[in-house]
Structure formats: C-alpha cells, structure tokens
Design a protein around this motif. Structure first.
Motif, short mmCIF file in Angstrom:
data_model
loop_
_atom_site.label_atom_id
_atom_site.label_comp_id
_atom_site.label_asym_id
_atom_site.label_seq_id
_atom_site.Cartn_x
_atom_site.Cartn_y
_atom_site.Cartn_z
N GLU A 103 -9.50 1.06 -14.21
CA GLU A 103 -10.60 0.11 -14.41
C GLU A 103 -11.89 0.83 -14.05
OE1 GLU A 103 -10.63 -3.38 -14.97
OE2 GLU A 103 -8.45 -3.67 -15.11
N LEU A 104 -12.83 0.83 -14.98
CA LEU A 104 -14.11 1.48 -14.72
C LEU A 104 -14.99 0.63 -13.82
CD1 LEU A 104 -14.74 2.72 -18.33
CD2 LEU A 104 -14.89 4.19 -16.31
N LYS A 105 -15.80 1.30 -13.06
CA LYS A 105 -16.82 0.60 -12.28
C LYS A 105 -17.84 0.01 -13.26
CE LYS A 105 -20.91 1.93 -9.64
NZ LYS A 105 -21.22 0.58 -9.21
N GLU A 134 -18.16 6.02 -4.92
CA GLU A 134 -18.05 5.44 -6.25
C GLU A 134 -19.43 5.30 -6.88
OE1 GLU A 134 -17.29 1.18 -6.59
OE2 GLU A 134 -15.54 1.61 -7.81
N GLU A 135 -20.37 4.84 -6.08
CA GLU A 135 -21.74 4.62 -6.58
C GLU A 135 -22.36 5.92 -7.08
OE1 GLU A 135 -23.35 1.59 -6.78
OE2 GLU A 135 -24.99 2.67 -7.78
N PHE A 177 -14.60 10.25 -8.33
CA PHE A 177 -15.17 9.13 -9.08
C PHE A 177 -16.08 9.59 -10.21
CE2 PHE A 177 -14.25 6.83 -5.08
CZ PHE A 177 -13.63 5.70 -5.60
N HIS A 212 -15.69 10.22 -13.18
CA HIS A 212 -15.49 9.60 -14.49
C HIS A 212 -15.72 8.08 -14.45
CE1 HIS A 212 -13.79 13.47 -15.17
NE2 HIS A 212 -13.24 13.18 -16.34
N GLY A 213 -16.14 7.58 -13.30
CA GLY A 213 -16.38 6.14 -13.21
C GLY A 213 -15.18 5.33 -12.75
N TYR A 214 -14.07 6.01 -12.55
CA TYR A 214 -12.87 5.37 -12.00
C TYR A 214 -12.18 6.41 -11.11
CZ TYR A 214 -10.52 8.07 -15.68
OH TYR A 214 -10.08 9.09 -16.47
N PRO A 215 -11.26 5.97 -10.25
CA PRO A 215 -10.65 6.93 -9.32
C PRO A 215 -9.70 7.90 -10.05
CG PRO A 215 -10.30 4.64 -8.60
CD PRO A 215 -10.83 4.59 -10.00
N VAL A 267 -7.36 1.23 -10.06
CA VAL A 267 -6.26 1.74 -10.87
C VAL A 267 -5.05 0.87 -10.66
CG1 VAL A 267 -6.96 4.16 -10.69
CG2 VAL A 267 -5.39 3.21 -9.01
N ASN A 316 0.82 -1.21 0.00
CA ASN A 316 0.00 0.00 0.00
C ASN A 316 0.85 1.27 0.00
OD1 ASN A 316 -2.80 0.56 -0.15
ND2 ASN A 316 -2.73 1.44 1.92
N GLN A 364 -8.08 0.83 -1.80
CA GLN A 364 -9.26 0.65 -2.66
C GLN A 364 -9.17 1.44 -3.96
OE1 GLN A 364 -13.16 0.87 -1.05
NE2 GLN A 364 -12.86 -0.96 0.19
N THR A 365 -8.52 2.62 -3.92
CA THR A 365 -8.57 3.48 -5.10
C THR A 365 -7.19 3.81 -5.68
OG1 THR A 365 -8.32 5.63 -4.00
CG2 THR A 365 -10.52 4.65 -3.98
N GLY A 366 -6.13 3.49 -4.95
CA GLY A 366 -4.79 3.84 -5.39
C GLY A 366 -4.31 5.19 -4.86
N TYR A 367 -5.23 5.97 -4.30
CA TYR A 367 -4.87 7.33 -3.88
C TYR A 367 -5.32 7.59 -2.43
CZ TYR A 367 -4.76 7.67 -8.98
OH TYR A 367 -4.50 7.45 -10.30
N HIS A 406 -0.59 4.86 -11.68
CA HIS A 406 -2.03 4.57 -11.79
C HIS A 406 -2.74 5.37 -12.88
CE1 HIS A 406 -0.77 3.20 -7.94
NE2 HIS A 406 -1.20 4.19 -7.21
N THR A 419 -6.23 4.40 -0.16
CA THR A 419 -5.15 3.98 -1.06
C THR A 419 -5.32 2.55 -1.54
OG1 THR A 419 -3.64 5.52 0.04
CG2 THR A 419 -2.65 3.83 -1.34
N ILE A 442 -16.27 4.78 0.68
CA ILE A 442 -15.66 4.82 -0.66
C ILE A 442 -16.60 4.18 -1.68
CG2 ILE A 442 -13.70 4.05 -2.06
CD1 ILE A 442 -12.02 4.17 0.57
N GLU A 443 -17.23 3.09 -1.26
CA GLU A 443 -18.18 2.43 -2.15
C GLU A 443 -19.34 3.37 -2.49
OE1 GLU A 443 -19.22 -1.42 -0.67
OE2 GLU A 443 -20.31 -1.98 -2.50
N TYR A 461 -7.23 11.46 -9.26
CA TYR A 461 -6.58 12.12 -8.11
C TYR A 461 -5.75 13.27 -8.62
CZ TYR A 461 -2.91 12.39 -4.41
OH TYR A 461 -2.03 12.78 -3.44
N ARG A 521 -15.97 -3.33 -8.93
CA ARG A 521 -15.54 -2.03 -8.41
C ARG A 521 -14.48 -1.45 -9.33
NH1 ARG A 521 -16.26 -1.42 -2.83
NH2 ARG A 521 -15.48 0.68 -3.27
N SER A 522 -14.37 -0.14 -9.29
CA SER A 522 -13.35 0.52 -10.10
C SER A 522 -11.99 0.38 -9.43
CB SER A 522 -13.70 1.99 -10.27
OG SER A 522 -13.62 2.65 -9.02
#
Ligand code: SF4
Ligand SMILES: [Zn+2]
Lengths: 565, 483
Positions: free
Chosen positions: A81-83, B106-107, B358, B360-363, A91, A66, B349-352, A76, B347, B102-103, B365, A88-89
């Motif tokens: 990856e899109l949701k 994203e939703e 969200f 654009h449908g993806y994370p 990177v 992490n 879950q999303t890389g950041y 990233h 980090t 986070i979920e 940052y 789940r989305s």
C-alpha cells in the motif's frame, strides 16, 4: 453539531427488524438520531444500507500476529500500500501491517474488529498495535484457559475469587472477554504435552478441561461480562474432534438460564471433523448443526476456509506443532510463562486436496445447516482459514448456490462426491447477511450501540452499491462480491471515512475494555495475588498492568458483577 | 528523599524491572538490585563530561551552539532536501520514539534501520527462513532443567540473566541451583584454579587450548538443573557452568550439525568435531534429549562468526529436531535494552523488522541492499539521522567514512565519536531515567520505562524531538521545499 442524512437506501437492520425497506438514516454528532435538518446528504437510492460490519474474531494485533509478519516477508512483497497524503503505507496479504489492516477493513465497510487472543503478559504489545490500527473500533480477549491462577482457583472451586481475579485481569490487561484456547492443554504444552479430551487432567494441576470450561463459564456469569466465554476447543484441527466439540457445548448446558447464550465456540469449521485419521476424515457439520439447532446456549463463528496461501496462528501451541509436522513449513512456537503458548505456520489451502476442500465445505455447511443466523457468525478466523479480505467471497458463497457450485466444480473429486454441501440449496438473504456480519456479531459481543441503526446507536454505517430490486443476487454472484469489496460509503462515528472503496478520512477508533463494577471488594484478592505474582512471573506486579491511558482512545464498557461481599 | 521501586533498567536486553532507585532533589543517590553496569549508569549518567547539553550546528566547519529551534529547523532542512537519507539507531530509545521515527522515514522517503543490522540481523534472517521455537524467560525459570549458553557470556554482558531467569532463579518446577553451586564451588575451586592455570599454559603453545577434562562431572547423573556453556574460550560464564564445551573458533556450524546427527541417533565417523571429542558430544546429545525442558541462548559470537546465519539456521534446526524428542526452545541474547522493541515496532508498522526502505513510497526490505551498512558502502545515501547510537565507531570503515561525509543529524543524550562528527547535535533525555516509554525485553515482553528525575531543560524526549522535525519537514515539503 455535525449532521448527515443517508437518503433512500434499502436498509437492512435486523436488530430493529428492518428488512430492506427504503428509508432515510439520520446522523448527528456520531449517533443515529430521528431526523436532521441540515448537513450533508448521501443519496443511497438503489443501494444497500447496513450497520457497519463487526468482526468477533480476527487476529489483527499483538505478539503472535507480529511474529507472523516478521516470519513472512514473502507474504508482503507483492501486496503493498502506497503512502498517500491521508494514509500511511504498509504491506501484507495474510498478515497486513497495522495501518493497512485498518484501511482494508474500512474499505469493505467494517467498523469494529476484535482481536481474540491476547497473552496477558504481552497485553501492552497488543494495545500498542491496536493503537496503530486506524479506522475501526477494537477490543482484545485475554487468554485465560491455562492461566495458573485460574487453574488453581477453579481446582479449589473458589469461583468468587476466580471471578475477582478475572475482573482484575480485565482491568490489568484492558481486556474485553474471557478467551479459552485448548483449555488446560497449553499448560501441558509447557512441557511438550497436551490433553486428550475434556476429561484428561492437566499435568501437575489436577484439574480437567471440563472443570476449566465450566468454571470460567460460571465466572463469566458472575461478572456479567458483555460477551460470553469465547472458546477454541481442545483437539482443534484433529479428525474426530466433533465429539470434543459436542462435549464442550454439553458441559455447560445446565448452566444456561433464560435461553441466553453462555458460550461462543469459535472458528467451528476447525472443530467439526469426523473420521479416525486424515484418510477417513470427513465432515461432521450435520452432527454439530443438529445440536446447535436444538440448543440456545451457544453461538458459533464459521472460520471459513478460502483457497489461498495464508498464515495459521493460534495460541494452540500443540496444534501448530502438528501443522508443522504435517507441512514441514517454517514454524514459530512461543510459550508465555504462567499463561499460554502460541504457534505460527504458513499454510496453503488447495482446492484439489481432499482435506482442504472438505474443510471448505464444512464451514459453509455449518452456516447453511444451522437454521438461525444469529447463532453462526461469519469469520475466516483471519488469517487462519483465510485473510479477512476474503469476506466478500464468503458472503457471496452464502448468498449464491451458483457461486458455490462454481467452486465445487473445481475442488477435489472425493470431496465433491461426499460433501453434504452439494445437496444444500439454502441461500442467505441480505437480511441474514446483515445478521451474520453485523447484528449477530454485535449482539454476541454485547456491544449495545453497535450492529444496528436504531436511534442512539453509534453512527457506524456501510453503504453498498447493490440493488436487490434490480438484480437477482443469487444468479449474479460477481455483483455481490464486487459490492462488498468496496463499500460505496463507510461511515464511522458519523464521519464519511471511505467513499467508493477509498479512504477519504483517517480516524483512530476506540479500544473497548470491560470495567467490572461490583458492590463487593473485588480487590480483596490483591494482597494474595501480589504475593504469588512474584513467584509466578518474571516481571513486577506493577509493571504487568496496562495503565489507564496506555494507548489513545481506550474506552471502558462497564459490567455489573454479581459478586456477593 | 524518595525511593522509586520497580524501575526497569535501560541498559541491556535482560531488562531487569526490579531496580529501586533513591532520589534526592532530582538526583539519583543510590540504586539497589542492579548489576554493576546498571548501577554505574544510574549513578553516573549526569556526568557533564559525557553529556550533550547544547544543541549544536556545524557552521564553517565548527560545531556551534544554537537554539533548539534552529537545530530542529536545520535537521528538517537536511532531511526534506535529501534524496535518500538513512535514519539509523533506535535500539536505545522508546517504542514511542521509534513510531515517530518510522513516520519520519516514510515522509522523507528514506531508509530506517536499527542496530540489529550489525548484531542479530543474521538471527532474524534465519527466523524468516525456518521459524523459531522460543518462549518467554519465565518459562525457562519455571521449567528448564537444561540451560545452554552458546557463544554468549551472560556473566559479563547480561550480568543478571542467570540469576533472574535461568540457573540461579527459582521456578515452579525447578529450584535455583545457587545452593548446589556454592557447595560444589568449595569442592572444585582448587581443581578449577589448576585447570585454568593449565589452560593458560597450553594457550601459549597452541591457539586452541585442549579440553582439560573431557568427561562430564558425576553430578550430571542426578536430576537437577544443568548449565552448559559452549564457547571458543573459557569465559566467566563458563567458569560457573556445570560444564563447558570448548569449540574451535568459527567451527560452531560443524558442531551444531554433528549434534543434529546425534540427536537423530546417527553415528559420527570421526573422533573429534570442531575440537570436541565425539564421545563427549554423544553425552552432550544425550543430555539434550533427556531433559524435560531445554533452552539454547545464543550470542553475537554465533551470529557474527563465520557462517553467520548458517550457524543460526543450524541451531534452530537442532532445536526443532529436539522438539520431536522433548521440549526445547532457543533465544537470541539481545544486547541493547530496546533492540527487540525496534524490530517489533518496525514490523507492525511496515511488515519488516529492520532495513526498511521507503524510497518507493511503500516499505521495501532486502537486507544486503536496503541495510544501512550496505547503502553506505555503496555510497548511495546523501544524509542521515542517527539516534542514540554510535555507528562511526561500530560500522566498517568505508561505511563510516561515507556516513560522515554527508550531512548527519544526531539525537543523543551522550557525546560519542558520531556526535562529534555530526552536522547537527540535538541533546536528548535518557529513556528510562528522564523520560518514560515502552521497551521490549529480549523475549519480547513489553515493560514500562520510568521517568525518575527531570532531564536538563534543553534535553527533550526523543519522541518530541522527532515530532518537531517531522512537523517542520511537512511544512517545508508543503511549500515545495523538496528539490
Ligand atoms: S543485567 Fe542488564 S538490565 Fe539487568 S541490571 Fe544489569 S545492565 Fe541492567
Ligand atoms: Zn482464532
């Protein structure tokens, strides 16, 4: 009752000695069975059917991984990856976010992945991430090679107590195997030092790496753990280190009984360097292969390099510091009290760089010169030598001399001239690939219900769109890569989870850990442990433990220990 | 009466896990081992004056009591119909709640940001550009013979930090300096009073008090644990330190750069840097180099003074340089008890670590663009969910104004200016007192938070409230509710 029939595939199931026979595989309630009556049918004619892929060594979860994600937003940005309704989305190229990690493994047909470096103090972190890594079964190896309790028990030659401690540790961290990284060296790194070789005593502890390796090997035997000790050698990544590698393998030679492996030497590409310095650096794959070919107490995995921009991350703090000094790239070091260290450095492997290109040849040379495919398993030490998404490429290199030659044409000239690889003709068969990526991995891990398609096995299955009868694979490397990139089907516990390389069903996967069972009172050491614990750690004993149901789907595997009471 | 042991304190990033709490009939009657701040929290958290105890929804301009279901329903409506909502807070709740948050972000295609955006955000940006050599706090306790607090006053903000992890803790290779400190204190008390008085006098004349005694005390010659404080003013921590170096406000960067030169054995051609005499700096550099294990702890004083992440870049660079000479680490003093956890979960879950968009449908940052304050200042969001945090008081004024003018949902155990301005208020249970979960200490060590007493019936765990909202949002969106 949920049934599934995979019809007419070319089945590769090395543990059951099935080599490409056209067969049906029947599945009921998540297990392989003799036959089924109704239910869904997959027509696998003209396709390859294998047990689901197993990965013995891939850094996918936990504090260090992490930190790598945090360190590298640039890793990233371009890989997202899109949701979707199902997924789940996420990177990430070399260090994908957790969901993405699970999906990508599954899309390639992998169903079990082991995280090989869990700092016990941060075990909860590893498990929280594994819990968020879908699609695959998982497990994690606690880092024990510089743990103070281990060093102290072994120095006093108290193997029984040390075994009890390790058993306690597996339970405390919900761990799967004993991991040693630069044994003893990480304790020395606590004051910025290292150990020189396996006989260089650890400062302040009066014990040598040799004694640690031998001691934990004995402990592993006493506990009868499903996997052997899992070793990242001292001096990893240094020219001339093949000597240390040979010594490390030799030092447990006479502990071996009935030809069974007792040590796994991981990412051996990084441990097969000859030469005095980087200028005289060269491959020592022949020396290592020769030893491994004449001994049966070790298994290895490749740690195969791919030419790409990736992220190196190991528990080996001093090694990572060296990489930082060499590259000047950004650098994370994170030492963990009483236990271990870790480091992270982004890294670009370049074709034209003599050292990198030679490293590329070393990994393949080891896999091709070690005759028995059960002894050397396919990994890239994800993400150290390259991301796991490069496995289709690595498989292709192993299967096709043509594919290797294509790369050879583009690498550093000196490497091309010198590398033993140029003279190697061997090409892996699909049967051997099934060993290197499934059967051998599951066997080394002692996961009895994985890595094969016999009755009673977990119905973790991959189907690849590849027809070895129609295509000469070695001459058509692109066909191999293409097929392994996107599994036609991935089946996890009897459910179709991937079709044509796309996730069609999101599942959680278990987290395995080893529960040691014994006649003796393992917890005799507990009062002493509790007393010392307060002194050694900044957290309370009770707060250190990973509780029984800390994350969903924790699954104990039992080991029957031979501790005398 | 029951005694609950090994309780983790849900206040600051020190995350002490050795508290003992006495409970009688579901109420806390005594707390042991906590500092004054921690103790006050455990003893007073139930005070109904400060507690949200009713779900409220703003109707006709007035916050009106409603059922929990209605508050959840209203929240889901707001989020499902928003184009660009902000979900903000997260550093005073559990990792389990953050996962659901986070979920949810994203939703709904929103932005999820945590409080590090307004405290250690610059530290994170620095780490992303140069890395960081760091360690867990136990390494410091066992090994550090040099501890430097820079622009941080642990004595006031992290009261047990020194006692548990640094100078007054006992380690394998380092003994507590407490004894030495007490002896020395007796001797120098008079002198200290004098110098404090003189500092006060000189303060009146010039804004920067001169260094009273710019020579290192003689005990520095001996081999023992040293505690040094660098700050713009003589804090409580500075008073217990072996030595205090006073830097002129907003000039930390110069001081750090000067030290980097000295550590590389280069000469400085000036007499003073940032108000500190160069011969003193040279001695400081010698101490840095000659320790066996040193650590810098830095506070918001460094991240939020001018220079921001340039300061941290310099501090990390200095630490890296020092690793060529000895062992050295650096660590941000994180404030809220689980702000580290907020970064960590985000980090994985999303890389950041924060400011994740969200839409654009993806994370995505890009702090400065996707961070809550910046979005608000550009007035681009159209709704918000605030959890366990008080941005109305903490954000810049125009950001706060834009925040409150759009529909705002708050989930919080306590009443705050933010909850008072909200359109929906959902009372919640206190993490670490009324509900369990995981939190990460400032050194990223995960610790369990305990449930010690039952929360009031209406106060659910954050995780559950968020799950309910998420479920409803999904239902609304499935039936085509999203405009
Ligand atoms: S130092 Fe912080 S965590 Fe420890 S008791 Fe005080 S407020 Fe709680
Ligand atoms: Zn590895």
């Amino acid at each position: 009752m949920k049934e599934l029939l995979i019809k007419n595939g070319f089945v590769y199931d090395p543990l059951n000695k099935i080599d490409g026979e056209t067969m049906d595989i029947a599945v009921r309630d998540g297990k392989i069975v003799e036959e089924v009556k109704k239910g869904k049918t997959i027509d696998a004619s003209g396709m390859v059917v294998m047990p689901g892929g197993v990965d013995i060594h891939s850094h996918i979860a936990g504090a260090k991984v992490n930190s790598g994600r945090l360190l590298r937003p640039e890793d990233h940005y371009k890989d997202v990856e899109l949701k979707t309704v199902l997924t789940r989305s996420g990177v990430g190229y070399s260090i994908p976010s957790t969901f993405t990690t699970g999906y990508r493994y599954s899309r390639m047909g992998w169903t079990t992945v082991m995280e090989p470096a869990m700092p016990p103090l941060k075990a909860k972190h590893t498990h929280e991430e594994l819990n968020d890594t879908p699609m695959v079964d998982k497990g994690a190896y606690p880092l024990l090679g510089s743990n103070w309790f281990v060093l102290e028990y072994l120095r006093a030659k108290m193997y029984g107590e040390c075994a009890a401690f390790v058993a306690w540790m597996m339970n405390a961290t919900k761990g799967y195997a004993i991991k040693l990284v630069n044994p003893g060296g990480l304790e020395a790194w606590g004051f910025g030092r290292n150990v020189r070789d396996i006989d260089d005593p650890v400062p302040n502890f009066d014990i040598t790496p040799r004694e640690i390796i031998q001691g934990l090997c004995k402990v592993n035997q006493i506990l009868n753990l499903p996997h052997t000790i899992h070793v990242h050698i001292n001096n990893l990544g240094k020219p001339g280190n093949y000597v240390t590698t040979l010594e490390t393998m030799r030092c447990v030679e006479n502990l071996a009984t009935d030809n069974k492996p007792i040590m796994h030497l991981t990412h051996c590409q990084f441990s097969a360097f000859a030469g005095e310095d980087w200028r005289t650096f060269k491959s020592a794959s022949e020396e290592i292969a020769e030893y491994v070919n004449s001994h049966s107490h070790v298994t290895l995995d490749m740690g195969q390099i791919v030419f790409t921009n990736t992220t190196t991350m190991t528990a080996d703090g001093p090694f990572q510091f060296t990489l930082y000094q060499i590259t000047g790239n950004k650098w994370v070091n994170n030492d963990v009290e009483t236990e271990t260290s870790s480091g992270i450095v982004p890294f670009q492997y370049k074709r034209k760089n003599y050292v990198h290109a030679t490293q590329w040849t070393i990994g393949l040379e080891l896999a091709l010169q070690i005759k028995d495919p059960w002894k050397i398993l396919l990994t890239t030490d994800h993400p150290n030598a390259g991301p796991f998404t490069a496995y289709p490429k690595v498989i292709t290199w192993l299967m096709s001399r043509k594919a290797r030659d294509d790369v050879m044409k583009k690498v550093n000239k000196k490497t091309r001239r010198k590398a033993p690889l140029s003279a190697i003709d061997r090409e892996y068969s699909l049967y051997e690939i099934a060993i290197a990526t499934r059967a051998g991995q599951a066997k080394a891990l002692g996961l009895e219900s994985k890595g094969h398609l016999g009755v009673g096995a977990d119905a973790d299955i991959s189907v690849y769109n590849l027809d070895p009868k129609k295509t000469n694979l070695a001459d058509n490397p692109e066909a191999i890569t293409k097929a392994f990139k996107k599994a036609a089907y991935t089946i996890k516990d009897g459910e179709i989870v991937v079709r044509d390389g796309e996730v069609v069903n999101s599942v959680n996967g278990r987290t395995y850990w080893v529960k040691v069972e014994t006649q003796a009172n393992l917890f005799e050491i507990e009062p002493e442990l509790k007393r010392a614990f307060e002194k050694y750690y900044t957290v309370k004993y009770e707060n250190y433990l990973v509780p029984q149901n800390f994350s969903a789907h924790q699954t104990p595997v039992t080991a029957k220990a031979r501790i005398k009471s | 009466m029951t005694l609950v042991k090994n309780v983790t304190c849900p206040i600051c990033g020190t995350l002490c896990d050795d508290l003992e709490v006495e409970v009688e009939e579901n109420s806390i009657v005594d707390v042991r081992n906590a500092c004054a701040i921690g103790e006050a929290k455990f003893l007073n958290f139930t005070d109904p004056k400060h507690r949200n105890l009713k779900p409220l929804v703003r109707k006709g301009g007035e916050l009106t009591e409603v059922s929990l279901d209605e508050a959840v329903e209203r929240s889901a409506q707001i989020l499902a119909h928003a184009q660009y909502p902000i979900l903000y807070g997260w550093s005073c709740t559990s990792c389990q709640a953050i996962r659901v948050g986070i979920e949810l972000a994203e939703e709904v295609g929103g932005v999820i940001d945590n409080t590090s955006t307004v405290c250690h955000g610059p530290s994170i940006l620095s780490i992303q550009s140069v890395g960081i050599p760091t360690c867990t706090l136990g390494q410091v306790r066992h090994r550090a013979d040099l501890v430097v607090y820079w622009a941080s006053d642990p004595y006031s903000a992290h009261p047990r930090h020194i006692e548990r992890y640094t100078s007054f803790s006992d380690g394998r290779f380092q003994e507590s300096e407490w004894e030495h400190y007490v002896t020395r204190l007796r001797g120098v008390l008079g002198k200290k009073r004098l110098s404090r008085a003189s500092a006060r006098i000189s303060m009146r004349e010039v804004s920067i008090p001169p260094i009273a005694d710019p020579k290192l005390p003689p005990e520095f010659e001996t081999e023992k644990r040293k505690l040094i404080v660098v700050d713009v003013r003589k804090t409580r921590s500075a008073e217990i330190a072996d030595f205090f170096i006073q830097v002129e406000p907003n000039r930390d960067f110069e001081l750090l750069q000067a030290l980097r030169l000295l550590v590389k054995d280069e000469e400085l051609e000036v007499d003073k840097v940032a108000g500190v005499p160069v011969d003193l700096l040279e001695e400081f550099a010698d101490i840095l180099i000659s320790c066996n294990f040193g650590i810098f702890f830095f506070g918001v004083g460094l991240t939020m003074s001018s220079g921001k992440h340039r300061n941290i870049d310099a501090a990390i660079a200095l630490t890296k340089d020092l690793n060529y000479r000895t062992k050295f680490a650096i660590m941000p003093m994180r404030g809220h008890f689980n702000v580290a956890g907020a970064n960590i979960v985000s980090t994985w879950q999303t890389g950041y670590p924060f400011a994740v968009d969200f839409s654009h449908g993806y994370p995505r940052y890009n702090p400065g663009e996707t961070s809550a304050v910046d979005i608000l200042q550009r007035d681009e969001s159209d709704a918000s969910l605030i959890i366990a945090s008080d941005p109305v008081s903490n954000f810049p004024r125009n950001a706060a104004q834009n925040l409150v003018k759009n529909p705002m949902i708050t989930i919080d155990p306590v009443v705050s200016p933010t909850t008072m301005m909200a359109d929906v208020v959902i009372p919640s249970a206190f993490v670490g007192i009324e509900v369990e979960g995981t939190a990460y200490r400032m050194d990223c060590v995960p610790l369990p938070m305990k449930k010690i007493v039952e929360p009031p019936k209406i106060c659910l765990p954050d995780e559950e409230i968020l799950r309910r909202i998420l479920l409803q949002v999904r239902q609304i969106r499935q039936t085509g509710g999203k405009a």
